[in-house]
Write a protein that holds these residues in place. Sequence first.
Motif, mmCIF file in Angstrom:
data_model
loop_
_atom_site.group_PDB
_atom_site.id
_atom_site.type_symbol
_atom_site.label_atom_id
_atom_site.label_comp_id
_atom_site.label_asym_id
_atom_site.label_seq_id
_atom_site.Cartn_x
_atom_site.Cartn_y
_atom_site.Cartn_z
ATOM 1 N N VAL A 19 0.844 -1.201 0.000
ATOM 2 C CA VAL A 19 0.000 0.000 0.000
ATOM 3 C C VAL A 19 0.878 1.249 0.000
ATOM 4 O O VAL A 19 0.621 2.210 -0.743
ATOM 5 C CB VAL A 19 -0.958 -0.007 1.215
ATOM 6 N N ASN A 20 1.915 1.225 0.811
ATOM 7 C CA ASN A 20 2.822 2.371 0.873
ATOM 8 C C ASN A 20 3.497 2.621 -0.477
ATOM 9 O O ASN A 20 3.587 3.763 -0.933
ATOM 10 C CB ASN A 20 3.874 2.153 1.959
ATOM 11 N N TRP A 21 3.956 1.572 -1.143
ATOM 12 C CA TRP A 21 4.594 1.731 -2.451
ATOM 13 C C TRP A 21 3.606 2.243 -3.489
ATOM 14 O O TRP A 21 3.975 3.035 -4.370
ATOM 15 C CB TRP A 21 5.228 0.419 -2.906
ATOM 16 N N LEU A 22 2.361 1.812 -3.397
ATOM 17 C CA LEU A 22 1.351 2.340 -4.316
ATOM 18 C C LEU A 22 1.140 3.837 -4.096
ATOM 19 O O LEU A 22 1.007 4.603 -5.053
ATOM 20 C CB LEU A 22 0.030 1.595 -4.147
ATOM 21 N N ARG A 23 1.116 4.242 -2.835
ATOM 22 C CA ARG A 23 0.972 5.678 -2.531
ATOM 23 C C ARG A 23 2.142 6.474 -3.089
ATOM 24 O O ARG A 23 1.967 7.549 -3.667
ATOM 25 C CB ARG A 23 0.877 5.899 -1.016
ATOM 26 N N LEU A 24 3.345 5.940 -2.899
ATOM 27 C CA LEU A 24 4.534 6.626 -3.410
ATOM 28 C C LEU A 24 4.516 6.702 -4.937
ATOM 29 O O LEU A 24 4.853 7.739 -5.519
ATOM 30 C CB LEU A 24 5.800 5.915 -2.939
ATOM 31 N N ALA A 25 4.135 5.611 -5.575
ATOM 32 C CA ALA A 25 4.074 5.591 -7.035
ATOM 33 C C ALA A 25 3.058 6.610 -7.547
ATOM 34 O O ALA A 25 3.312 7.301 -8.535
ATOM 35 C CB ALA A 25 3.727 4.190 -7.538
ATOM 36 N N TYR A 26 1.936 6.718 -6.849
ATOM 37 C CA TYR A 26 0.927 7.702 -7.243
ATOM 38 C C TYR A 26 1.444 9.122 -7.013
ATOM 39 O O TYR A 26 1.296 9.996 -7.875
ATOM 40 C CB TYR A 26 -0.368 7.469 -6.469
ATOM 41 N N ALA A 27 2.062 9.353 -5.872
ATOM 42 C CA ALA A 27 2.594 10.686 -5.558
ATOM 43 C C ALA A 27 3.659 11.106 -6.570
ATOM 44 O O ALA A 27 3.777 12.288 -6.893
ATOM 45 C CB ALA A 27 3.172 10.706 -4.141
ATOM 46 N N ARG A 28 4.407 10.153 -7.071
ATOM 47 C CA ARG A 28 5.456 10.443 -8.060
ATOM 48 C C ARG A 28 4.922 10.398 -9.492
ATOM 49 O O ARG A 28 5.681 10.492 -10.442
ATOM 50 C CB ARG A 28 6.597 9.447 -7.897
ATOM 51 N N GLN A 29 3.612 10.252 -9.598
ATOM 52 C CA GLN A 29 2.914 10.217 -10.890
ATOM 53 C C GLN A 29 3.416 9.091 -11.793
ATOM 54 O O GLN A 29 3.499 9.225 -13.004
ATOM 55 C CB GLN A 29 3.013 11.568 -11.593
ATOM 56 N N LEU A 30 3.746 7.957 -11.164
ATOM 57 C CA LEU A 30 4.150 6.774 -11.919
ATOM 58 C C LEU A 30 2.937 5.930 -12.288
ATOM 59 O O LEU A 30 2.996 5.137 -13.225
ATOM 60 C CB LEU A 30 5.144 5.937 -11.107
ATOM 61 N N ILE A 31 1.855 6.088 -11.521
ATOM 62 C CA ILE A 31 0.592 5.413 -11.815
ATOM 63 C C ILE A 31 -0.538 6.430 -11.672
ATOM 64 O O ILE A 31 -0.411 7.420 -10.962
ATOM 65 C CB ILE A 31 0.347 4.185 -10.903
ATOM 66 N N THR A 32 -1.615 6.161 -12.346
ATOM 67 C CA THR A 32 -2.757 7.078 -12.329
ATOM 68 C C THR A 32 -3.730 6.706 -11.209
ATOM 69 O O THR A 32 -3.647 5.617 -10.633
ATOM 70 C CB THR A 32 -3.513 7.028 -13.672
ATOM 71 N N SER A 33 -4.659 7.597 -10.945
ATOM 72 C CA SER A 33 -5.669 7.316 -9.931
ATOM 73 C C SER A 33 -6.558 6.151 -10.365
ATOM 74 O O SER A 33 -7.039 5.390 -9.527
ATOM 75 C CB SER A 33 -6.511 8.553 -9.633
ATOM 76 N N GLU A 34 -6.751 6.004 -11.673
ATOM 77 C CA GLU A 34 -7.529 4.868 -12.174
ATOM 78 C C GLU A 34 -6.827 3.547 -11.862
ATOM 79 O O GLU A 34 -7.468 2.559 -11.499
ATOM 80 C CB GLU A 34 -7.765 4.987 -13.688
ATOM 81 N N GLU A 35 -5.506 3.535 -11.994
ATOM 82 C CA GLU A 35 -4.744 2.320 -11.681
ATOM 83 C C GLU A 35 -4.798 2.022 -10.187
ATOM 84 O O GLU A 35 -4.940 0.869 -9.783
ATOM 85 C CB GLU A 35 -3.305 2.461 -12.164
ATOM 86 N N VAL A 36 -4.702 3.065 -9.382
ATOM 87 C CA VAL A 36 -4.797 2.886 -7.932
ATOM 88 C C VAL A 36 -6.168 2.339 -7.566
ATOM 89 O O VAL A 36 -6.289 1.435 -6.732
ATOM 90 C CB VAL A 36 -4.532 4.213 -7.185
ATOM 91 N N SER A 37 -7.207 2.851 -8.218
ATOM 92 C CA SER A 37 -8.569 2.408 -7.895
ATOM 93 C C SER A 37 -8.800 0.940 -8.259
ATOM 94 O O SER A 37 -9.687 0.303 -7.713
ATOM 95 C CB SER A 37 -9.602 3.300 -8.572
ATOM 96 N N LYS A 38 -7.991 0.389 -9.146
ATOM 97 C CA LYS A 38 -8.084 -1.035 -9.478
ATOM 98 C C LYS A 38 -7.523 -1.895 -8.340
ATOM 99 O O LYS A 38 -7.982 -3.003 -8.110
ATOM 100 C CB LYS A 38 -7.331 -1.341 -10.765
#
Length: 52
Positions: free
Chosen positions: A10-29
């Motif tokens: 979960v923490n790595w997903l947050r970091l990836a989102y904060a660094r714009q490596l993944i989109t909010s749509e990807e996080v929502s999956k």
Amino acid sequence: MRLGSLYETVNWLRLAYARQLITSEEVSKFKPIIDKLLPKLNAYLSSIGHRE
């Protein structure tokens, strides 16, 4: 799997989102999967007791 590993994911997903490596749509999956796994993992760990 340890519970800490799930929280680390979960923490790595947050970091990836904060660094714009993944989109909010990807996080929502991932969110429904994590929301489903967390109680199941907690129940499993409770059933086997605390082992080190």
